[in-house]
Design a protein around this motif. Sequence first.
Motif, PDB file in Angstrom:
ATOM      1  N   ALA A  42      21.730 -16.089  62.815  1.00 25.59           N
ATOM      2  CA  ALA A  42      21.599 -16.426  64.234  1.00 25.59           C
ATOM      3  C   ALA A  42      20.110 -16.480  64.566  1.00 25.59           C
ATOM      4  O   ALA A  42      19.567 -15.595  65.212  1.00 25.59           O
ATOM      5  CB  ALA A  42      22.323 -15.394  65.075  1.00 25.59           C
TER       6      ALA A  42
ATOM      7  N   HIS B 282      27.905 -12.914  69.262  1.00 23.86           N
ATOM      8  CA  HIS B 282      29.271 -12.504  68.906  1.00 23.86           C
ATOM      9  C   HIS B 282      30.230 -12.668  70.083  1.00 23.86           C
ATOM     10  O   HIS B 282      31.402 -12.961  69.900  1.00 23.86           O
ATOM     11  CB  HIS B 282      29.285 -11.029  68.486  1.00 23.86           C
TER      12      HIS B 282
ATOM     13  N   ARG C 173      19.010   1.300  71.854  1.00 20.93           N
ATOM     14  CA  ARG C 173      20.168   1.049  70.993  1.00 20.93           C
ATOM     15  C   ARG C 173      20.098   1.909  69.721  1.00 20.93           C
ATOM     16  O   ARG C 173      21.099   2.447  69.264  1.00 20.93           O
ATOM     17  CB  ARG C 173      20.181  -0.453  70.638  1.00 20.93           C
TER      18      ARG C 173
ATOM     19  N   LYS D  75      29.834 -15.626  57.054  1.00 22.20           N
ATOM     20  CA  LYS D  75      29.240 -14.927  58.197  1.00 22.20           C
ATOM     21  C   LYS D  75      30.222 -14.060  58.984  1.00 22.20           C
ATOM     22  O   LYS D  75      31.374 -14.451  59.191  1.00 22.20           O
ATOM     23  CB  LYS D  75      28.659 -15.962  59.179  1.00 22.20           C
ATOM     24  N   TYR D  76      29.687 -12.956  59.430  1.00 21.13           N
ATOM     25  CA  TYR D  76      30.362 -12.106  60.430  1.00 21.13           C
ATOM     26  C   TYR D  76      29.960 -12.689  61.787  1.00 21.13           C
ATOM     27  O   TYR D  76      28.802 -12.611  62.177  1.00 21.13           O
ATOM     28  CB  TYR D  76      29.852 -10.684  60.211  1.00 21.13           C
ATOM     29  N   MET D  77      30.903 -13.325  62.454  1.00 23.34           N
ATOM     30  CA  MET D  77      30.587 -13.856  63.783  1.00 23.34           C
ATOM     31  C   MET D  77      31.843 -13.779  64.642  1.00 23.34           C
ATOM     32  O   MET D  77      32.834 -14.427  64.351  1.00 23.34           O
ATOM     33  CB  MET D  77      30.069 -15.300  63.654  1.00 23.34           C
TER      34      MET D  77
ATOM     35  N   LYS E 280      33.917 -10.612  67.200  1.00 22.03           N
ATOM     36  CA  LYS E 280      34.446  -9.264  66.948  1.00 22.03           C
ATOM     37  C   LYS E 280      35.855  -9.113  67.513  1.00 22.03           C
ATOM     38  O   LYS E 280      36.155  -9.671  68.561  1.00 22.03           O
ATOM     39  CB  LYS E 280      33.539  -8.221  67.634  1.00 22.03           C
TER      40      LYS E 280
ATOM     41  N   GLY F 234      26.793   1.251  64.544  1.00 17.04           N
ATOM     42  CA  GLY F 234      25.482   0.938  65.112  1.00 17.04           C
ATOM     43  C   GLY F 234      25.217  -0.554  65.124  1.00 17.04           C
ATOM     44  O   GLY F 234      24.845  -1.134  66.138  1.00 17.04           O
ATOM     45  N   SER F 235      25.426  -1.185  63.991  1.00 22.54           N
ATOM     46  CA  SER F 235      25.305  -2.637  63.870  1.00 22.54           C
ATOM     47  C   SER F 235      26.200  -3.067  62.725  1.00 22.54           C
ATOM     48  O   SER F 235      26.082  -2.560  61.602  1.00 22.54           O
ATOM     49  CB  SER F 235      23.852  -3.026  63.585  1.00 22.54           C
ATOM     50  N   GLY F 236      27.118  -4.000  63.020  1.00 22.52           N
ATOM     51  CA  GLY F 236      28.144  -4.374  62.050  1.00 22.52           C
ATOM     52  C   GLY F 236      27.591  -4.711  60.672  1.00 22.52           C
ATOM     53  O   GLY F 236      27.995  -4.127  59.661  1.00 22.52           O
ATOM     54  N   SER F 237      26.630  -5.643  60.640  1.00 25.39           N
ATOM     55  CA  SER F 237      26.155  -6.140  59.341  1.00 25.39           C
ATOM     56  C   SER F 237      25.457  -5.058  58.517  1.00 25.39           C
ATOM     57  O   SER F 237      25.276  -5.217  57.308  1.00 25.39           O
ATOM     58  CB  SER F 237      25.213  -7.329  59.544  1.00 25.39           C
TER      59      SER F 237
ATOM     60  N   ALA G   6      24.101 -12.885  54.791  1.00 25.14           N
ATOM     61  CA  ALA G   6      25.515 -13.241  54.642  1.00 25.14           C
ATOM     62  C   ALA G   6      25.655 -14.704  54.251  1.00 25.14           C
ATOM     63  O   ALA G   6      24.977 -15.570  54.810  1.00 25.14           O
ATOM     64  CB  ALA G   6      26.251 -12.982  55.947  1.00 25.14           C
TER      65      ALA G   6
ATOM     66  N   ASN H  54      32.515  -2.535  66.432  1.00 21.95           N
ATOM     67  CA  ASN H  54      32.101  -3.706  65.642  1.00 21.95           C
ATOM     68  C   ASN H  54      33.124  -4.090  64.568  1.00 21.95           C
ATOM     69  O   ASN H  54      32.758  -4.309  63.407  1.00 21.95           O
ATOM     70  CB  ASN H  54      30.723  -3.473  65.010  1.00 21.95           C
TER      71      ASN H  54
ATOM     72  N   SER I 196      21.950 -11.536  68.208  1.00 19.23           N
ATOM     73  CA  SER I 196      23.257 -11.777  67.575  1.00 19.23           C
ATOM     74  C   SER I 196      24.388 -11.012  68.260  1.00 19.23           C
ATOM     75  O   SER I 196      25.515 -11.506  68.313  1.00 19.23           O
ATOM     76  CB  SER I 196      23.219 -11.511  66.081  1.00 19.23           C
ATOM     77  N   SER I 197      24.087  -9.842  68.829  1.00 23.21           N
ATOM     78  CA  SER I 197      25.162  -9.101  69.520  1.00 23.21           C
ATOM     79  C   SER I 197      25.756  -9.942  70.645  1.00 23.21           C
ATOM     80  O   SER I 197      26.968  -9.910  70.890  1.00 23.21           O
ATOM     81  CB  SER I 197      24.626  -7.807  70.119  1.00 23.21           C
TER      82      SER I 197
HETATM   83  C1  DP6 Z   1      24.689 -14.063  62.250  1.00 25.79           C
HETATM   84  O1  DP6 Z   1      25.337  -7.203  62.694  1.00 25.79           O
HETATM   85  O2  DP6 Z   1      23.474  -8.184  64.074  1.00 25.79           O
HETATM   86  O3  DP6 Z   1      23.649 -12.311  61.025  1.00 25.79           O
HETATM   87  O4  DP6 Z   1      27.295  -5.827  65.013  1.00 25.79           O
HETATM   88  O5  DP6 Z   1      26.395  -6.705  67.169  1.00 25.79           O
HETATM   89  O6  DP6 Z   1      24.862  -5.524  65.560  1.00 25.79           O
HETATM   90  P1  DP6 Z   1      26.095  -6.395  65.728  1.00 25.79           P
HETATM   91  O7  DP6 Z   1      25.739  -7.799  65.082  1.00 25.79           O
HETATM   92  P2  DP6 Z   1      24.938  -8.124  63.769  1.00 25.79           P
HETATM   93  O8  DP6 Z   1      25.459  -9.596  63.467  1.00 25.79           O
HETATM   94  C2  DP6 Z   1      24.978 -10.355  62.397  1.00 25.79           C
HETATM   95  C3  DP6 Z   1      25.447 -11.748  62.535  1.00 25.79           C
HETATM   96  C4  DP6 Z   1      24.892 -12.733  61.539  1.00 25.79           C
HETATM   97  C5  DP6 Z   1      25.870 -13.000  60.397  1.00 25.79           C
HETATM   98  C6  DP6 Z   1      26.029 -11.896  59.379  1.00 25.79           C
HETATM   99  O9  DP6 Z   1      25.068 -11.174  59.076  1.00 25.79           O
HETATM  100  O10 DP6 Z   1      27.136 -11.795  58.834  1.00 25.79           O
END
Ligand code: DP6
Length: 316
Positions: A285, A197, A75, A15-17, A19, A146-149, A12, A25, A193-194
């Motif tokens: 992360a 968040h 998980r 970033k997805y950071m 929730k 399962g996992s956002g990213s 990314a 997610n 990373s979970s």
């Molecule tokens: C910092 O997708 O690993 O890589 O949804 O809890 O599984 P969960 O988290 P995850 O978060 C990735 C966070 C990151 C930034 C990103 O990839 O956007």
Amino acid sequence: MQWFAQAPANIALIKYMGKKNSSNNTPMNDSLSYTLNKLTSNVALEACPGKRDVWESLDTPGLPPFELSQQAQTRFLAHLAFLKEHFNYKGAFIVRSNNNFPMGSGIASSASSFAALTRCAVRALSELTEEGLPDNDTQAKLSQRGSGSSCRSFYTPWALWTDTGVRAVTTIPYTDLYHQVILVSHEEKSVPSSQAHELVATSPAFEGRQKRAHDNMKSLLIAFEHKNWREAYEICWREFMDMHNMFQTSSPSFDYMNEATNELLIQLQKDWEQYGDGPIVTMDAGPNIHLIYQQSQREIADRFKRDFLIGNYDVL
Ligand code: DP6
């Protein structure tokens, strides 16, 4: 009966950071990623008698078995259980998986592994239940649980994940980039990373993060469209630093930056100043540094590798 699927990792730049809703997610802000088609996870599913799913290493001849912590296995199997529920399927599977990048390299594998599991499971489940195969968008949405990213790994080369779903971005004129990761540390992350968040919500910098991420996204898309590489580098730098600043100011605080990361980051900035050119730099992360070059910048990539990385760090 057996099924097999593969999916790539992604990195990314926005970033997805944080929730809005951790049960599915839902992200606090939009994110933008580049798909790393050379770093992949593989998943094989085998239908088996009984009700209990089990995880095993997907073995590659000549390589040691792949390892996954008990927590990570749980998980992974919980996501399979969610997918089975979605298809109303009661049977069991042996799930075998691995990554094509070295174990313990500190590279996040949740995006590629959950995307590969989702892809494989929907194939198996739609066949076993004689339902139609869900389209790519639906698979990405299921994978997000399962996992956002991981939802971004269903699109290439660029994926934009927003409130309304995830889609490929076709307006970015850089479609074939050269990606390197400097493996600053091989250790497993102390804060996954979970957990990051959740913790960032305690940082004073969390307020205003949505706006900053939104502004960075807008400026980055414009910089890319105008082929302004330097501007893109500056925005991406600001963006990953913003995320790491939230880590450092959370309570309790946590930090993935160490002396080596700091030295390398300073060197990368110096090189940019000296040559007026360089890679887009970003960090997830973790302590590893991702460098993204245009194919025409191969010489710059080789020079940095020769001068600062060879003999000091593994580079993937
Ligand atoms: C910092 O997708 O690993 O890589 O949804 O809890 O599984 P969960 O988290 P995850 O978060 C990735 C966070 C990151 C930034 C990103 O990839 O956007």
